[in-house]
Write a protein that holds these residues in place. Structure first.
Motif, mmCIF file in Angstrom:
data_model
loop_
_atom_site.group_PDB
_atom_site.id
_atom_site.type_symbol
_atom_site.label_atom_id
_atom_site.label_comp_id
_atom_site.label_asym_id
_atom_site.label_seq_id
_atom_site.Cartn_x
_atom_site.Cartn_y
_atom_site.Cartn_z
ATOM 1 N N ASP A 25 5.515 43.031 4.221
ATOM 2 C CA ASP A 25 6.446 43.391 3.057
ATOM 3 C C ASP A 25 5.626 43.676 1.764
ATOM 4 O OD1 ASP A 25 8.633 44.469 1.524
ATOM 5 O OD2 ASP A 25 9.773 42.471 2.156
ATOM 6 N N ALA A 26 5.001 42.579 1.283
ATOM 7 C CA ALA A 26 4.302 42.376 0.100
ATOM 8 C C ALA A 26 3.003 43.507 0.030
ATOM 9 C CB ALA A 26 3.677 41.306 -0.325
ATOM 10 N N GLY A 27 2.366 43.634 1.040
ATOM 11 C CA GLY A 27 0.944 44.554 1.181
ATOM 12 C C GLY A 27 1.863 45.761 1.046
ATOM 13 N N LEU A 28 2.814 46.196 1.852
ATOM 14 C CA LEU A 28 3.465 47.742 1.570
ATOM 15 C C LEU A 28 3.920 47.989 0.204
ATOM 16 C CD1 LEU A 28 4.515 48.405 5.304
ATOM 17 C CD2 LEU A 28 2.938 49.281 4.343
ATOM 18 N N MET A 29 4.584 47.093 -0.173
ATOM 19 C CA MET A 29 5.189 47.284 -1.460
ATOM 20 C C MET A 29 4.007 47.593 -2.617
ATOM 21 S SD MET A 29 7.582 44.672 -3.884
ATOM 22 C CE MET A 29 6.060 43.767 -4.283
ATOM 23 N N ALA A 30 2.979 46.671 -2.307
ATOM 24 C CA ALA A 30 1.825 47.056 -3.486
ATOM 25 C C ALA A 30 1.332 48.215 -3.150
ATOM 26 C CB ALA A 30 1.022 45.899 -3.144
ATOM 27 N N CYS B 225 4.912 54.689 -6.643
ATOM 28 C CA CYS B 225 6.514 54.571 -6.391
ATOM 29 C C CYS B 225 7.001 53.216 -7.727
ATOM 30 C CB CYS B 225 6.713 53.790 -5.029
ATOM 31 S SG CYS B 225 6.325 55.216 -3.658
ATOM 32 N N GLY B 226 8.385 53.631 -7.608
ATOM 33 C CA GLY B 226 8.864 52.345 -8.387
ATOM 34 C C GLY B 226 9.205 51.078 -7.346
ATOM 35 N N PRO B 227 9.433 49.895 -8.006
ATOM 36 C CA PRO B 227 9.655 48.617 -7.099
ATOM 37 C C PRO B 227 10.621 48.811 -6.308
ATOM 38 C CG PRO B 227 10.097 48.102 -9.458
ATOM 39 C CD PRO B 227 9.392 49.629 -9.407
ATOM 40 N N PHE B 228 11.822 49.440 -6.594
ATOM 41 C CA PHE B 228 12.911 49.588 -5.573
ATOM 42 C C PHE B 228 12.617 50.488 -4.417
ATOM 43 C CE2 PHE B 228 14.489 48.190 -9.770
ATOM 44 C CZ PHE B 228 15.068 47.011 -9.409
ATOM 45 N N ALA B 229 11.911 51.687 -4.549
ATOM 46 C CA ALA B 229 11.788 52.639 -3.666
ATOM 47 C C ALA B 229 10.607 52.015 -2.878
ATOM 48 C CB ALA B 229 11.199 53.918 -4.080
ATOM 49 N N ALA B 230 9.676 51.215 -3.329
ATOM 50 C CA ALA B 230 8.487 50.468 -2.470
ATOM 51 C C ALA B 230 9.347 49.639 -1.559
ATOM 52 C CB ALA B 230 7.598 49.807 -3.455
ATOM 53 N N ARG B 231 10.134 48.872 -2.170
ATOM 54 C CA ARG B 231 10.838 47.848 -1.303
ATOM 55 C C ARG B 231 11.644 48.419 -0.101
ATOM 56 N NH1 ARG B 231 12.563 42.596 -1.698
ATOM 57 N NH2 ARG B 231 12.271 42.654 0.473
#
Length: 156
Positions: free
Chosen positions: A29-34, A42-48
């Protein structure tokens, strides 16, 4: 190796395996979000949304084969559907904590990675209980069929 051979010996071992799988899910999750934030803008919400989707599939497969190997009575698609429902509720709680941390907490707690860590910690117990009691449970896992309570670990 058979499911019984991979089965946890106790509920504490099962929870430890669930936490290990959760750690792998967290790194995914963290790696893909980063990557989504820093690599694709991407913004943090789209990334999540992207990172959570991949992480939940990874954790389902690992939990099914490691944490709950002895409780795999449901067909894979049925178990996946139940797991997704449990995780959707866990994700809602997770996202609420994540959003509150980003929007209301001071630095460093409002940084996306710190907010993710906080949100994941809060959702851990809820996700385990849902997976253990609703998805990977011999008792009541077959809706509409006779339930054999002798298979319940707490009743043996």
């Amino acid at each position: 190796m058979s499911a019984e051979a991979r089965a946890p010996r106790s509920e504490a071992e099962r929870f430890a395996r669930f936490c290990l799988v959760g750690g792998i899910g967290f790194v995914t999750d963290a790696g893909l979000m980063a990557l989504c934030i820093h690599g694709f803008g991407c913004g943090p919400f789209a990334a999540r949304a992207v990172s959570f989707t991949v992480a939940v599939l990874v954790t389902f497969l690992l939990n099914r084969s490691l944490s709950f190997a002895d409780l795999r009575g449901r067909p894979v698609l049925s178990a996946l559907a139940g797991y997704l429902l449990v995780q959707a509720f866990g994700f809602a709680c997770n996202m609420l904590v994540f959003a509150l941390a980003i929007l209301r907490l001071p630095e460093p707690f409002s940084a996306p990675l710190a907010a993710l860590a906080l949100a994941s910690a809060v959702a851990l117990v809820l996700n385990y209980a849902g997976a253990r009691l609703l998805v990977f449970s011999r008792v009541g896992s077959r809706v509409g069929s006779r339930v054999d309570l002798s298979s319940a670990p707490e009743l043996r």
